[in-house]
Scaffold this active site. Structure first.
Site, mmCIF file in Angstrom:
data_model
loop_
_atom_site.group_PDB
_atom_site.id
_atom_site.type_symbol
_atom_site.label_atom_id
_atom_site.label_comp_id
_atom_site.label_asym_id
_atom_site.label_seq_id
_atom_site.Cartn_x
_atom_site.Cartn_y
_atom_site.Cartn_z
ATOM 1 N N ARG A 172 -3.604 -5.268 -19.521
ATOM 2 C CA ARG A 172 -2.960 -4.906 -18.251
ATOM 3 C C ARG A 172 -3.761 -3.852 -17.522
ATOM 4 O O ARG A 172 -4.185 -2.871 -18.115
ATOM 5 C CB ARG A 172 -1.565 -4.324 -18.513
ATOM 6 C CG ARG A 172 -0.614 -5.296 -19.145
ATOM 7 C CD ARG A 172 0.611 -4.562 -19.685
ATOM 8 N NE ARG A 172 1.485 -5.483 -20.386
ATOM 9 C CZ ARG A 172 2.492 -6.131 -19.815
ATOM 10 N NH1 ARG A 172 2.781 -5.934 -18.552
ATOM 11 N NH2 ARG A 172 3.224 -6.972 -20.515
ATOM 12 N N CYS A 204 -0.281 25.572 20.145
ATOM 13 C CA CYS A 204 0.707 24.824 20.931
ATOM 14 C C CYS A 204 0.244 23.406 21.236
ATOM 15 O O CYS A 204 0.884 22.685 21.972
ATOM 16 C CB CYS A 204 1.063 25.571 22.214
ATOM 17 S SG CYS A 204 -0.339 25.797 23.315
ATOM 18 N N HIS A 219 -0.442 10.056 28.290
ATOM 19 C CA HIS A 219 0.638 10.738 28.999
ATOM 20 C C HIS A 219 1.999 10.282 28.471
ATOM 21 O O HIS A 219 2.865 11.088 28.136
ATOM 22 C CB HIS A 219 0.521 10.457 30.498
ATOM 23 C CG HIS A 219 1.599 11.083 31.310
ATOM 24 N ND1 HIS A 219 2.769 10.424 31.636
ATOM 25 C CD2 HIS A 219 1.716 12.326 31.822
ATOM 26 C CE1 HIS A 219 3.530 11.246 32.331
ATOM 27 N NE2 HIS A 219 2.921 12.401 32.464
ATOM 28 N N LYS A 221 -0.204 3.873 -15.756
ATOM 29 C CA LYS A 221 0.504 3.148 -16.808
ATOM 30 C C LYS A 221 0.107 3.663 -18.187
ATOM 31 O O LYS A 221 0.959 3.957 -19.032
ATOM 32 C CB LYS A 221 0.203 1.646 -16.693
ATOM 33 C CG LYS A 221 0.973 0.821 -17.690
ATOM 34 C CD LYS A 221 0.710 -0.657 -17.523
ATOM 35 C CE LYS A 221 1.422 -1.146 -16.282
ATOM 36 N NZ LYS A 221 1.312 -2.571 -16.063
ATOM 37 N N MET A 229 -3.805 -5.932 -8.955
ATOM 38 C CA MET A 229 -4.832 -6.227 -9.947
ATOM 39 C C MET A 229 -4.263 -7.125 -11.047
ATOM 40 O O MET A 229 -3.137 -7.564 -10.965
ATOM 41 C CB MET A 229 -5.407 -4.928 -10.480
ATOM 42 C CG MET A 229 -6.264 -4.259 -9.423
ATOM 43 S SD MET A 229 -6.920 -2.716 -9.990
ATOM 44 C CE MET A 229 -5.465 -1.825 -10.391
ATOM 45 N N SER A 244 -3.235 31.309 22.048
ATOM 46 C CA SER A 244 -2.536 30.116 21.581
ATOM 47 C C SER A 244 -3.539 28.970 21.602
ATOM 48 O O SER A 244 -4.146 28.690 22.643
ATOM 49 C CB SER A 244 -1.350 29.816 22.493
ATOM 50 O OG SER A 244 -0.722 28.640 22.050
ATOM 51 N N ARG A 257 7.453 5.375 -14.920
ATOM 52 C CA ARG A 257 6.732 6.259 -13.994
ATOM 53 C C ARG A 257 7.756 6.936 -13.103
ATOM 54 O O ARG A 257 8.907 6.467 -13.003
ATOM 55 C CB ARG A 257 5.724 5.475 -13.160
ATOM 56 C CG ARG A 257 6.395 4.510 -12.247
ATOM 57 C CD ARG A 257 5.436 3.619 -11.514
ATOM 58 N NE ARG A 257 6.248 2.518 -11.013
ATOM 59 C CZ ARG A 257 5.783 1.378 -10.570
ATOM 60 N NH1 ARG A 257 4.503 1.142 -10.577
ATOM 61 N NH2 ARG A 257 6.602 0.457 -10.121
ATOM 62 N N TYR A 304 2.433 31.739 14.390
ATOM 63 C CA TYR A 304 3.442 30.712 14.674
ATOM 64 C C TYR A 304 2.793 29.387 15.032
ATOM 65 O O TYR A 304 1.620 29.332 15.403
ATOM 66 C CB TYR A 304 4.386 31.151 15.802
ATOM 67 C CG TYR A 304 3.736 31.251 17.163
ATOM 68 C CD1 TYR A 304 3.631 30.139 18.004
ATOM 69 C CD2 TYR A 304 3.231 32.460 17.621
ATOM 70 C CE1 TYR A 304 3.042 30.237 19.250
ATOM 71 C CE2 TYR A 304 2.637 32.571 18.867
ATOM 72 C CZ TYR A 304 2.536 31.446 19.679
ATOM 73 O OH TYR A 304 1.934 31.538 20.899
ATOM 74 N N GLY A 351 0.934 -5.232 -8.059
ATOM 75 C CA GLY A 351 0.523 -6.633 -7.949
ATOM 76 C C GLY A 351 -0.897 -6.842 -7.452
ATOM 77 O O GLY A 351 -1.319 -7.972 -7.240
HETATM 78 C C1 PEP Z 1 -3.731 21.624 24.494
HETATM 79 O O1 PEP Z 1 -4.746 21.346 25.139
HETATM 80 O O2 PEP Z 1 -3.664 21.562 23.263
HETATM 81 C C2 PEP Z 1 -2.508 22.024 25.202
HETATM 82 C C3 PEP Z 1 -1.457 22.460 24.531
HETATM 83 O O3 PEP Z 1 -2.497 21.871 26.547
HETATM 84 P P1 PEP Z 1 -2.270 20.477 27.271
HETATM 85 O O4 PEP Z 1 -1.901 19.485 26.247
HETATM 86 O O5 PEP Z 1 -1.193 20.705 28.270
HETATM 87 O O6 PEP Z 1 -3.607 20.232 27.896
#
Ligand code: PEP
Ligand code: MG
Length: 902
Positions: free
Chosen positions: A98, A854, A459, A29, A109, A786, A343, A874, A107
C-alpha cells in the site's frame, strides 16, 4: 539465508520501530500504523519502506543499494512472526502493498492486495480457509486484476469485460453469485489478458510479485492524476511515497467477517458520537466500489458485539492519544478485529470549531491549542450565506471567487436599473463586463455582482469585498451585451429580469434560483445571537475561540470603511478603529457636478467656489464616521485616484458632443468638458496625477479635506464625543512631498481645533517602493505609516492590479513562480521585504512610529502572520474580514510568541 542489512542507510522500518511523528519518512499511513502497533492495538504485522527509498528510486530509476536485502530481512522476520512463508503452497502468508505519502492523497496512488498467491498457494489458501475454494479463487483473480492494472498497465476494462462475460453467462449481475468454478475460469481468462498485454506469463514467484508491486507504488507517485492532485493541493512534488507491506487479513471470509470505516466524531458537524459504515463479508475495495450497501456502524453491535465493544474502546483510546478526531479503517476476520489505518480526520469548518471547543472541555487540549487548530479561512467560510445545493444545479460558468457568499437575483445590466428594481424590493445581480466607480449605487443596491472581466483586485472585487457583497469576477465564458440587456453563456441567452445565482466562494454561476441560508456566525457577530445563552454548539465554540484570540493577539485590528454604516458594522465585528477611510467615493453621485466645476475652473475664484461647496458635504461625511467610531482612531486618506475618473469617458463624451453639434445644439459646456478630459488623459493613470501629486498640483483640494476633517472632529467633540482623526497622505514617494502637504495641513488644523482638545495625527501611506526605501527620511515627517500593499505589490512587481490576475496569472501559478497571487497574500520575499525595511528604518528614525497596513492583505490569514512577525501595530481590512484578522492575529501570537499576551 537472510541477507544482511549491508547498506548503512536504513530504508525499511518494522511497524514496531516507527511512530506517528515520522510522517516525513514513513508517510502518514506507515507512521500511524507504527503508532498503533506501539500502543498495543491489533494491527496486522508488517513493515514500511521509506519515502527516501522512493525518492532514490525516482531519481535513478532503480532501487537504492541495500533496499532488496533490507526487505528480505524484514520479510523473514514477518514470516517468523506469522509462522508462515510468503506464497507457501500449503499455508501462504499473503501481503498487501500500500502506498502512503506524508500528506493524504486519497485514491491517487496504488495498492496491490493478495501478493503471494499463485497457482499453488491458491490451493493452500483454500484449505486454510476451511476448504473455501470460492474465497481463494476470488482472491487470486483480484490479485491478477490489480497487479495487471497497477504494475503492468494492462487496461482495466479488459478485466472488467471478462468479469461481465462470466456474470452474463451465469445470468447474474452480482459477483457473489459466481462460484469457485466460475472464478477459476476467470483466473484463466485474466492470465490470458495479462500475457497478451505484457508478453509474459503472470509471475508465479511471490518475491518477484512483491518487488514489482513495490516498484509500481513508487512509480505511482508520478502518475498523471497524482501530479495534478499535488499541484492542486500544493503538495511538494519531491516528497515521494512510502510503501507499506502489511499481512493480509480478510473481511470476506463469511458472515463473521467484514470491513468498515469510522470517525470518532461527526466530521460534518463535530457532534460527539460514533460515525461509520460497515459491510459484512467484504473487502475494503468493495465498500468503495459500492457493490452492496453498507450499514451504519451501530449495526455491528448486533452482528458481533465483542468486536464492536473492542472497536469502541480502541476509538476512545485513539482520540485520547491523538487528542483529536480520528478516522479509522478496520477489518474483522472471523470475529477478530484488525486496525488497518488511522489518522487525524479531515472535517468541515464548522466541525473544526466545535471539536476544538469540545476537546478543551474534555481537558485534552488547552485554549492555545484550540486556537491553533482552527483558522481564518474556516471562519470566513462560516460567515457567508451558503447555497443549499441539494438539488442538481449545474454551473454554467466559472469565474474568480472574488468576494465570497451566495446570492440569487434578477439580472440587471446597469447601475440605474439595479437601484430601480431594488427599490421595488427585488433581489438583483448586477452583471457588467467590469465595474467602475459610477456603478457604486448599483453595487450597493445589488445582492451580488458578476463581471466577465477582471481579477481579485479589480474594482468590482475590491469594492464588493469592502461591502461584504458576493462577487464573481472574470467569468469570461459570459458574453455581456449591455445595450441589448442580455448575456450569453454556454449557448443560452439570459435577459434582464431572468434569475441567476452566483457563488462568490467557488466562482460558480448558476441559472435560476438556488436557495440560500444565512450564517449564524454572522448573526452572532452582529449581536443578534447571544453566544452565552444560545444552544448552538458552533456559535458557542466560535465565541469561545474568538475571546481567547482577542486575549492573546498583539496586533490591533481596524477596518477599511468609508461610510457610517460600514463603520458601525465593522465595529460590531470587533474593529478597533478605521485604518483606511477612502474619500474618493464621497465625490460621486450628486457631487460629481461640483468636482467637474473644480476641474474645469479657469480662475481661482471658480475653483474656490466649488471647494467651498464641497466642504460642508465632506464635513458631514466625516462627522458621521467619527460618531460611529466614537473614541477610536479614524485614518482618513486624502483623495487618491486620478481626477479624470470623475469625468465621463473620453469616447462617450466625444460622441455626445459630435451628435449635439450635428443637431445644432449649444454644446459649449460639453466642449469645455471634452477639452478637459483630453487635457487630463493619461496613458498610465495609475502612475500619473494621483495621490499626493493631486494635492501639490490642485490648490485648495487637500486643504478643503483637511479643514473638513478638523471641523468634523471639533463638532463631534463639542457634542460630547471623542474623535481621534488621523490624516493620511497617499502615494508619497519622497519626504519633500509629505513635508509640503504637512506644512499646510498643520496650519489649517491649528486654526480649526483651537482649544477644543482635538488632536490630529498626520501620516502617510507607504505604497510606492521609493517610500519604503527612504522610510527613514519619510518618518521625520510622519506620525504613522500605513502600508498600501495593493499599490506596493503593483509597483513592486510592475503588475497592473486591474489586469494581470485574469490575464496571465494562471501561467505563473502553473509554473510555480508563485503559489498564490501576490495581490491576495503578501509576497514575503519581495514586497514583504520592502515592508520590513520601511518598518525598521521608520522606527529607527522615529521610535514609537505607529505602523499599520491597509491594503487587501490586511485581511488575508497568511499575511496577518507576516505583519505580526514584522511587528506592525495593526492591520486594517474590510469589515467582513475583521473577525478573520482577529482570529489570525491571535493565532500568530500563540504560534510565534507562545506566552505573549496583550
Ligand atoms: C493600497 O494601495 O494598498 C491601498 C490601500 O490603497 P488603494 O487600494 O486605495 O490604492
Ligand atoms: Mg493605493
Amino acid at each position: 539465508m537472510a541477507a544482511q542489512e549491508t547498506d548503512d542507510h536504513k530504508y525499511v522500518y518494522d511497524f514496531s520501530e516507527g511512530n506517528k511523528d515520522l510522517k516525513d519518512l514513513l508517510g502518514g499511513k506507515g507512521a500511524n500504523l507504527a503508532e498503533m502497533t506501539n500502543l498495543g492495538l491489533p494491527v496486522p504485522p508488517g513493515f514500511t519502506i521509506t519515502t527516501e527509498a522512493c525518492q532514490a528510486y525516482l531519481a535513478t530509476g532503480r532501487e537504492p543499494d541495500g533496499l532488496a536485502g533490507q526487505i528480505e530481512t524484514h520479510l523473514q522476520a514477518l514470516e517468523r512472526e506469522m509462522g508462515k512463508r510468503l506464497g507457501d503452497p500449503h499455508d501462504p502468508l499473503l501481503v498487501s502493498v500500500r502506498s502512503g505519502a506524508k500528506f493524504s492523497m486519497p485514491g491517487m496512488m496504488e495498492t496491490v492486495l493478495n501478493v503471494g498467491l499463485n497457482d499453488q498457494s491458491v490451493v493452500g489458501l483454500a484449505a486454510q480457509a476451511g476448504q473455501n475454494d470460492r474465497f481463494a479463487w476470488d482472491s487470486y483473480r483480484r490479485l491478477i486484476q490489480m497487479f495487471g492494472k497497477t504494475v503492468c498497465e494492462v487496461p482495466g476494462e479488459e478485466f472488467e469485460h471478462a468479469l461481465d462475460e462470466v456474470k452474463s453467462a451465469k445470468g447474474t449481475h452480482n459477483d457473489l453469485d459466481l462460484d469457485a468454478d466460475d472464478l477459476r475460469g476467470l483466473v484463466d481468462a485474466y492470465k490470458k489478458i495479462f500475457a497478451k498485454h505484457t508478453g509474459r506469463e503472470f509471475p508465479q514467484q511471490p518475491r518477484e510479485q512483491l518487488d514489482l508491486a513495490i516498484r509500481a507504488v513508487f512509480e505511482s507517485w508520478n502518475a498523471e492524476r497524482a501530479v495534478l492532485y499535488r499541484r492542486q493541493e500544493r503538495i511538494p512534488a519531491d516528497l515521494g511515497t512510502a510503501v507499506n507491506v502489511v499481512t493480509m487479513v480478510f473481511g470476506n471470509l463469511g458472515p463473521d467477517s467484514g470491513t468498515g470505516v469510522a470517525f470518532t466524531r461527526d466530521p460534518g458537524s463535530g457532534a460527539q458520537g460514533i460515525y461509520g459504515d460497515y459491510l459484512a463479508n467484504a473487502q475494503g475495495e468493495d465498500v468503495v466500489a459500492g457493490i452492496r450497501n453498507t450499514v451504519p456502524l451501530q449495526e455491528l453491535e448486533r452482528l458481533d458485539k465483542s468486536s464492536y465493544d473492542e472497536l469502541l474502546s480502541i476509538m476512545a483510546r485513539l482520540e485520547e492519544h491523538y487528542r483529536d478526531l480520528c478516522d479509522i479503517e478496520f477489518t474483522i476476520e472471523r470475529g477478530k478485529l484488525w486496525m488497518l489505518q488511522t489518522r487525524v480526520g479531515k472535517r468541515t469548518a464548522a466541525a473544526a470549531f466545535v471539536i476544538a471547543g469540545q476537546l478543551v472541555d474534555e481537558g485534552l487540549i488547552d485554549e492555545d491549542e484550540a486556537l491553533h487548530r482552527v483558522n481564518g479561512a474556516q471562519l470566513a467560510q462560516l460567515m457567508f450565506p451558503r447555497f443549499q445545493l441539494d438539488h442538481e444545479f449545474e454551473a454554467v460558468a466559472t469565474g474568480i471567487g472574488a468576494s465570497p457568499g451566495a446570492a440569487s437575483g434578477k439580472v440587471v445590466f446597469t447601475s440605474a436599473r439595479a437601484v430601480e428594481l431594488a427599490a421595488e424590493g427585488e433581489s438583483v445581480i448586477l452583471v457588467r463586463r467590469e465595474t467602475n466607480p459610477d456603478d457604486l449605487n448599483g453595487m450597493i443596491a445589488a445582492k451580488g455582482i458578476l463581471t466577465s472581466r477582471g481579477g481579485k483586485t479589480s474594482h468590482a472585487a475590491v469594492v464588493a469585498r469592502g461591502m461584504g457583497k458576493t462577487c464573481v469576477s472574470g467569468a469570461d465564458e459570459i458574453d455581456v451585451n449591455v445595450p441589448a440587456k442580455r448575456f450569453t453563456v454556454a449557448g443560452q441567452t439570459v435577459d434582464e429580469g431572468d434569475v441567476v445565482s452566483i457563488d462568490g466562494t467557488t466562482g460558480k454561476v448558476y441559472l435560476g434560483e438556488v436557495p440560500v441560508m444565512p450564517s449564524e456566525v454572522v448573526q452572532y457577530f452582529e449581536g443578534s445571537i447571544d453566544a452565552e445563552h444560545v444552544d448552538n454548539p458552533l456559535v458557542r465554540a466560535v465565541h469561545r475561540i474568538m475571546t481567547h484570540a482577542d486575549g492573546k493577539r498583539r496586533l490591533a485590528v481596524r477596518t477599511n470603511a468609508d461610510t457610517g454604516a460600514d463603520a458601525a458594522r465593522a465595529r460590531r465585528f470587533g474593529a478597533e478603529g478605521i485604518g483606511l477611510c477612502r474619500t474618493e467615493h464621497m465625490f460621486l453621485g450628486d457631487r460629481r457636478e461640483l468636482v467637474e466645476r473644480l476641474i474645469l475652473a479657469r480662475a481661482a475664484a471658480e475653483r474656490d467656489e466649488a471647494l467651498a461647496a464641497l466642504l460642508p458635504l465632506q464635513r458631514a461625511d466625516f462627522e458621521e464616521i467619527f460618531r460611529e467610531m466614537d473614541g477610536l482612531p479614524v485614518t482618513v486618506r486624502l483623495i487618491d485616484p486620478p481626477l479624470h475618473e470623475f469625468l465621463p469617458p473620453l469616447e462617450q463624451l466625444a460622441v455626445n458632443v459630435a451628435v449635439a453639434q450635428e443637431r445644432g445644439e449649444d454644446v459649449a459646456k460639453e466642449e469645455a468638458l471634452l477639452a478637459a478630459v483630453r487635457r487630463m488623459h493619461e496613458e498610465n493613470p495609475m502612475l500619473g496625477l494621483r495621490g499626493v501629486r493631486l494635492g501639490l498640483v490642485i490648490p485648495g483640494l487637500f486643504a478643503m479635506q483637511v479643514r473638513a476633517i478638523a471641523e468634523a472632529a471639533v463638532a463631534v467633540v463639542r457634542a460630547g464625543g471623542v474623535a481621534r482623526p488621523e490624516i493620511m497622505v497617499p502615494l508619497v514617494g519622497a519626504v519633500q512631498e509629505l513635508e509640503t502637504v504637512r506644512a499646510e495641513a498643520e496650519r489649517i488644523i491649528a486654526e480649526v481645533v483651537g482649544d477644543s482638545g482635538v488632536e490630529v495625527l498626520i501620516g502617510t501611506m507607504i505604497e510606492v517602493p521609493r517610500a519604503a526605501l527612504t522610510a527613514g527620511q519619510i518618518a521625520e515627517a510622519a506620525e504613522f505609516f500605513s502600508f498600501g500593499t495593493n499599490d506596493l505589490t503593483q509597483m513592486g512587481w510592475g503588475f497592473s492590479r486591474d489586469d494581470v490576475e485574469g490575464a496571465f496569472f494562471w501561467r505563473y501559478l502553473e509554473l510555480g513562480i508563485f503559489g498564490i497571487s501576490p495581490f491576495e497574500s503578501i509576497d514575503r520575499d519581495g514586497v514583504g521585504r520592502l515592508v520590513r525595511i520601511a518598518a525598521e528604518e521608520g522606527r529607527a528614525a522615529r521610535p514609537g512610529l505607529k505602523l499599520g497596513v491597509c491594503g487587501e492583505h490586511g485581511g488575508d490569514p497568511d499575511s496577518v502572520h507576516f505583519f505580526h512577525e514584522v511587528g506592525l501595530d495593526y492591520v486594517s481590512c474590510s469589515p467582513f474580514r475583521v473577525p478573520v484578522a482577529r482570529l489570525e492575529a491571535g493565532r500568530a501570537a500563540v504560534e510565534t510568541d507562545g506566552s505573549d499576551s496583550r
